[in-house]
Scaffold this active site. Structure first.
Site, PDB file in Angstrom:
ATOM      1  N   GLY A  23       0.860  -1.369   0.042  1.00 18.73           N
ATOM      2  CA  GLY A  23      -0.034  -0.097  -0.125  1.00 18.73           C
ATOM      3  C   GLY A  23       0.963   1.286   0.000  1.00 18.73           C
ATOM      4  N   GLY A 118       3.736  -7.025   4.782  1.00 17.46           N
ATOM      5  CA  GLY A 118       3.560  -7.797   3.784  1.00 17.46           C
ATOM      6  C   GLY A 118       4.859  -7.708   2.870  1.00 17.46           C
ATOM      7  N   ILE A 163       0.810   3.133   6.240  1.00 20.77           N
ATOM      8  CA  ILE A 163      -0.168   4.115   7.032  1.00 20.77           C
ATOM      9  C   ILE A 163      -0.635   3.540   8.455  1.00 20.77           C
ATOM     10  CG2 ILE A 163      -0.840   5.630   4.916  1.00 20.77           C
ATOM     11  CD1 ILE A 163      -3.865   4.184   5.606  1.00 20.77           C
ATOM     12  N   ASP A 164      -0.602   2.110   8.406  1.00 17.76           N
ATOM     13  CA  ASP A 164      -1.119   1.805   9.590  1.00 17.76           C
ATOM     14  C   ASP A 164      -0.287   1.590  10.689  1.00 17.76           C
ATOM     15  OD1 ASP A 164      -3.387   0.750   7.611  1.00 17.76           O
ATOM     16  OD2 ASP A 164      -2.303  -1.151   7.172  1.00 17.76           O
ATOM     17  N   THR A 536       7.624  24.520  23.340  1.00 17.83           N
ATOM     18  CA  THR A 536       8.160  25.661  22.702  1.00 17.83           C
ATOM     19  C   THR A 536       8.580  25.300  21.258  1.00 17.83           C
ATOM     20  OG1 THR A 536       9.950  27.130  22.241  1.00 17.83           O
ATOM     21  CG2 THR A 536      10.502  25.224  23.802  1.00 17.83           C
ATOM     22  N   GLN A 675       4.102  30.798  12.002  1.00 17.70           N
ATOM     23  CA  GLN A 675       4.618  29.423  12.308  1.00 17.70           C
ATOM     24  C   GLN A 675       4.125  29.032  13.651  1.00 17.70           C
ATOM     25  OE1 GLN A 675       9.484  30.187  11.772  1.00 17.70           O
ATOM     26  NE2 GLN A 675       8.627  31.910  11.276  1.00 17.70           N
TER      27      GLN A 675
HETATM   28  P1  ADP Z   1       2.102  -4.310   2.532  1.00 14.29           P
HETATM   29  O1  ADP Z   1       3.450  -4.335   2.094  1.00 14.29           O
HETATM   30  O2  ADP Z   1       1.687  -3.045   2.354  1.00 14.29           O
HETATM   31  O3  ADP Z   1       1.771  -5.154   3.775  1.00 14.29           O
HETATM   32  P2  ADP Z   1       1.144  -6.441   0.695  1.00 14.29           P
HETATM   33  O4  ADP Z   1       0.788  -7.513   1.980  1.00 14.29           O
HETATM   34  O5  ADP Z   1       0.324  -6.488  -0.080  1.00 14.29           O
HETATM   35  O6  ADP Z   1       1.317  -5.073   1.329  1.00 14.29           O
HETATM   36  O7  ADP Z   1       2.527  -7.103   0.109  1.00 14.29           O
HETATM   37  C1  ADP Z   1       3.161  -6.451  -0.981  1.00 14.29           C
HETATM   38  C2  ADP Z   1       3.712  -7.295  -1.910  1.00 14.29           C
HETATM   39  O8  ADP Z   1       4.597  -7.958  -1.044  1.00 14.29           O
HETATM   40  C3  ADP Z   1       2.794  -8.520  -2.317  1.00 14.29           C
HETATM   41  O9  ADP Z   1       2.054  -8.060  -3.658  1.00 14.29           O
HETATM   42  C4  ADP Z   1       3.626  -9.343  -2.724  1.00 14.29           C
HETATM   43  O10 ADP Z   1       4.498  -9.186  -4.092  1.00 14.29           O
HETATM   44  C5  ADP Z   1       4.712  -9.319  -1.515  1.00 14.29           C
HETATM   45  N1  ADP Z   1       4.599 -10.162  -0.481  1.00 14.29           N
HETATM   46  C6  ADP Z   1       3.669 -10.016   0.504  1.00 14.29           C
HETATM   47  N2  ADP Z   1       3.707 -11.060   1.514  1.00 14.29           N
HETATM   48  C7  ADP Z   1       4.517 -12.059   0.926  1.00 14.29           C
HETATM   49  C8  ADP Z   1       5.061 -13.457   1.270  1.00 14.29           C
HETATM   50  N3  ADP Z   1       4.276 -13.929   2.208  1.00 14.29           N
HETATM   51  N4  ADP Z   1       5.704 -13.963   0.438  1.00 14.29           N
HETATM   52  C9  ADP Z   1       6.288 -13.234  -0.834  1.00 14.29           C
HETATM   53  N5  ADP Z   1       5.862 -12.092  -0.954  1.00 14.29           N
HETATM   54  C10 ADP Z   1       4.849 -11.474  -0.339  1.00 14.29           C
END
Ligand code: ADP
Length: 825
Positions: A23, A118, A163-164, A536, A675
């Protein structure tokens, strides 16, 4: 082919790739800019991998070399300019084999990945499989053994962009504070309509399985109730929520705000929806209630000051980490704890993040809260306290209750009001008496026995509750000091029977506490504990690296700079010399410079001289000459208001104009009191709550029930709460090794050791300004973080330290300037 005439073939430059994934979040462009420029500064080549892992898997045009000017203007842009995409192929091994092949074929030695949990899980998997992937590439004949030879170890580094704020091991992810700002703007905006119609609003915010955004938005806007996945309400939450709302309404509150995280659920993991909450309030309380789902607005907009600052420094640190890596080094992820940028173990952080999700799945919510972050639980408890001040269960026994006076001193700063509100909430729920002193020390000194002016008043919760998002100082603040009428001040302390004094303000608050502390022998009523909470815009109070109001000010300042820069886009070739506040401290100018990519920053600590100006004008000439039109926006020079008596802001602008000989223009701009900002930034609001409550707890735990002699002999009887490196601490003011004697430059009204000074070199390097670097001197690496001060009383969580960086800076290092880092327990 052998080199001709014995010429030496230059070694291949290291190639460092940068990628944004998952994201999008505000600040990702700041990462790309700082990685590209830092890599080039360190003699490497920089590559951008477009469209996240998809670019790595597809290769070709999606992997491009980046030059210095390619990232101009990136810092202030939202989203990610190199793109991001969910990539299903990378989840599978064949996709990762292709990615490995592309990296080797393009000669990429290292990869910096900015993404959420992810993306970093994917990175971790890629790292662990790397030797096997190479083996497979050789076995299948796709690559030759000699081709893979130089790439035996995958050199990667993670940066958390999300952002989370859902990654364990870091206090903040890149983007979370900008997103929080968007949410708070929206909630602040419904305040008036809610109050006008006496309505209820249920606001759904993002965060997936993490409640950080919802909880912090609730703190920052004084929401009545919050739903987060880590701490689900028990069965019967409807009744609890209705009781709280009814009680708040009975105090006279005209609006009801409920914030619900998109991942909200009950203790049985049954989803709780915003519609459900609306129905409960409508049906049970007959409250006219509306639902607002903020959605993707939360990802949008410009990055806040903090996200520009964080992304820039973490990008620099990521390049440092890549260059320091050896085959034995654990794969790092760059994190931040309080004010300290660190390297943590990627694998450990990913595992910890997964264990939070697992704990929630197992309904072990206590564990989930603990694993999320100790501060997270602290924030939750503090927030709960402000929503149930009439809960008698928390009251202390009579003998431990104190009369705590609260005073604002010095110029107004964002966060003074929310801090006062939090202190009053704490006092009310514990049975202490919060007493407001209006209009500072002069307000107290105007007291007449026969005609009391009412400047000393006990605070009720309903008086201060609306201050949650108010800027300035509702109590009234000024620069008056106790010494202007010591007798009357001491008399009032006695008359109103203060047991403790809580001072919120800047250098004057520090000075006032010092005056009182030093006059205790003469005035027994001064033998009470004093706590200073720095507030401040100048951030020049000894004992802290952060003051309330400085984030608000920097946000306002960078907004101003963005706007005037934009205004130059039609005319082109314009330089703005912007004058910042800050007194004799260059903190504001330097931090703003870092976050907007200022061409030069002039600060009082360095002064301005003719050589500096000549060099900068020459630099301006060159950069306008080579301007390929990458960015049409103007250039900015920041000048602190007291940087020089001779070279005033107008004088600097005029000199530039004169020397430019018509090739470019210059203008002076003075934002002045603008400011100080309007409403406090969300960061100032939530830190106000946390710091103020810590101060109240400190007073209570250290001094409640103690005699005057016991208080007088305790070195902690006058302290400053502050952020130092990775900790929140209380620093004693008095004594031979206290702040007053060791850390205070009384004449220049600033700390002797300003923690941020080494960052000045980073501003110059990233803008390409020719200057003497403030780095380790030996290797050109820049410093990104600070140490701490000695003798502080920790007020923070225990943290497991990650392995120290192998590269310890030499020369004029932070370590020399600041003494040993307070060890983490
Ligand atoms: P974020 O990084 O924001 O959590 P995602 O979970 O969609 O977003 O992960 C982004 C990308 O990272 C995925 O589209 C994928 O290509 C890769 N990815 C995420 N999890 C895995 C995993 N367990 N193994 C391999 N690649 C991953």
């Amino acid at each position: 082919m052998a080199p001709l005439n014995g010429a030496v073939v230059p070694p291949k430059k290291k190639r460092i790739g940068v990628m944004t994934s998952g994201g999008d979040s505000q600040g990702m462009n700041g990462v790309v800019r700082s990685v590209v420029r830092m890599a080039i500064h360190m003699g490497c080549e920089a590559y951008a991998v477009y469209e996240g892992y998809d670019g790595l898997v597809q290769g070709g045009d999606l992997i491009k070399q980046m030059h210095w000017d390619d990232v101009r203007g990136f810092l202030s842009r939202g989203g990610t300019l190199i793109g991001t995409k969910r990539c299903m192929e990378f989840y599978e091994r064949p996709g990762r084999v292709k990615a490995a092949k592309n990296m080797i074929e393009r000669g990429m030695d290292a990869l910096i990945i900015c993404g959420g949990d992810g993306s970093l899980t994917g990175a971790d998997k890629f790292r662990s499989e790397w030797p096997g992937l190479l083996e497979e590439l050789v076995k299948t004949g796709e690559l030759k053994q000699e081709q893979i030879e130089p790439y035996q170890h995958l050199n990667i580094c993670g940066l958390v962009g999300s952002i989370d704020n859902d990654m364990s091991g870091t206090d903040a992810t890149i983007g979370c504070y900008s997103s929080l700002e968007r949410i708070c703007e929206m909630v602040d905006a419904v305040f008036d309509t809610a109050a006008s119609h006496k309505r209820g609003f249920v606001i759904e915010v993002m965060g997936r399985h993490c409640g950080w955004l919802a909880l912090m938005a609730s703190i920052a806007t004084g929401a009545d109730y919050v739903f987060i996945p880590e701490k689900p309400p028990g069965v019967g939450w409807e009744e609890e929520m209705c009781d709280i709302v009814t009680s708040h309404r009975s105090w006279g509150k005209r609006r009801t705000i409920i914030i619900i995280s998109e991942g909200a659920q009950d203790t049985e993991l049954k989803k709780i929806t915003a519609d459900q909450v609306v129905n409960v309030l409508t049906e049970k309380l007959n409250l006219d209630t509306r639902k607002t789902v903020l959605g993707h607005i939360q990802r949008g907009g410009l990055p806040s000051y903090f996200d520009r600052w964080l992304s820039t420094l973490q990008g620099v640190e990521a390049v440092n980490a890549i260059l320091d890596a050896t085959p034995e080094t654990k794969t790092p992820v760059i994190t931040i704890r309080e004010n300290k940028i660190e390297r943590s173990d990627l694998q450990e952080c990913v595992a910890l993040t997964k264990s939070v999700a697992e704990a929630i799945k197992q309904k072990d919510f206590a564990k989930a809260m603990k694993l999320r972050d100790v501060e997270f639980k602290e924030y939750f408890d503090s927030y709960k306290l402000t929503t149930s001040t009439d809960n008698t269960a928390l009251r202390l026994p009579e003998g431990k209750r104190m009369r705590i006076a609260i005073i604002h001193v010095g110029a107004p700063a964002g966060g003074m009001n929310p801090a006062t509100r939090a202190a009053v909430a704490y006092c009310r729920s514990r049975g202490h008496t919060p007493i407001a002193i209006h209009n500072g020390f002069p307000g107290l000194q105007r007291h007449h026995d026969d005609k009391p002016l009412g400047s000393v008043r006990e605070c009720q919760w309903i008086d201060v509750d609306p201050w949650v998002n108010e800027g300035g100082s509702e109590l009234g603040t000024n620069r008056g000091l106790p010494s202007e009428d010591m007798d009357k001040t001491a008399y009032c302390f006695e008359l109103y029977k203060f047991d403790a004094l809580f001072l919120i303000g800047g250098f004057e608050a520090f000075t006032a506490a010092s005056e009182i502390r030093k006059s205790r022998d003469k005035y027994p009523s001064f033998k009470i504990p004093l706590v200073v909470l720095p507030a401040t815009v100048s951030n020049n109070v000894p004992g802290t690296e952060y003051s309330l109001g400085s984030d608000t000010c920097l946000n306002t300042l960078i907004g101003f700079c963005d706007a005037i820069r934009q205004s130059a886009s039609a005319s082109r070739r314009r330089v703005f010399v912007v004058e910042t506040q800050g007194g004799k401290s260059g903190y504001l100018a330097t931090m703003a410079g870092l976050s907007i990519g200022a061409l030069a920053v002039y600060i009082p600590e360095e002064g301005i001289n003719i050589h500096m100006l000549a060099r900068d004008i020459e630099f301006l000439r060159e950069s306008f000459q080579h301007d390929r039109g990458a960015s049409r926006a103007g250039k900015i020079i920041l000048r602190n208001e007291l940087a020089s008596d001779t070279y005033t802001t107008q004088a600097v602008a005029d000199m530039i104009k004169e020397e430019a000989r018509g090739r470019f223009e210059s203008r002076a701009a003075v934002p002045g009191h603008y400011q100080q900002g309007g409403k406090p930034s969300p960061m100032d609001r939530i830190r106000a709550l946390r710091m103020a409550i810590k101060c109240m707890q400190f007073l209570e735990e250290t001094f409640a029930g103690k005699s005057q002699d016991e208080i007088n002999s305790d070195p902690r009887n006058a302290v400053v709460i502050g952020v130092q490196g990775s900790e929140v601490v209380f620093n004693p003011m008095g004594g031979d090794d206290g702040l007053e004697a060791t850390q205070t430059d009384w004449k220049l009204r600033r700390p002797k050791n300003e923690f941020w000074r080494p960052l000045k070199g980073t501003v110059d390097v990233l803008s390409g300004r020719p200057t003497d670097l403030d780095c380790c001197g030996e290797c050109g690496k820049l410093l990104v973080s600070s140490g701490g001060l000695p003798k502080a009383v920790s007020a923070s969580r225990p943290i497991t330290p990650m392995p120290q960086r192998p590269h310890e800076p030499q020369g004029p290092s932070i370590g020399d300037r600041l003494t040993a880092v307070v060890s983490r327990s």
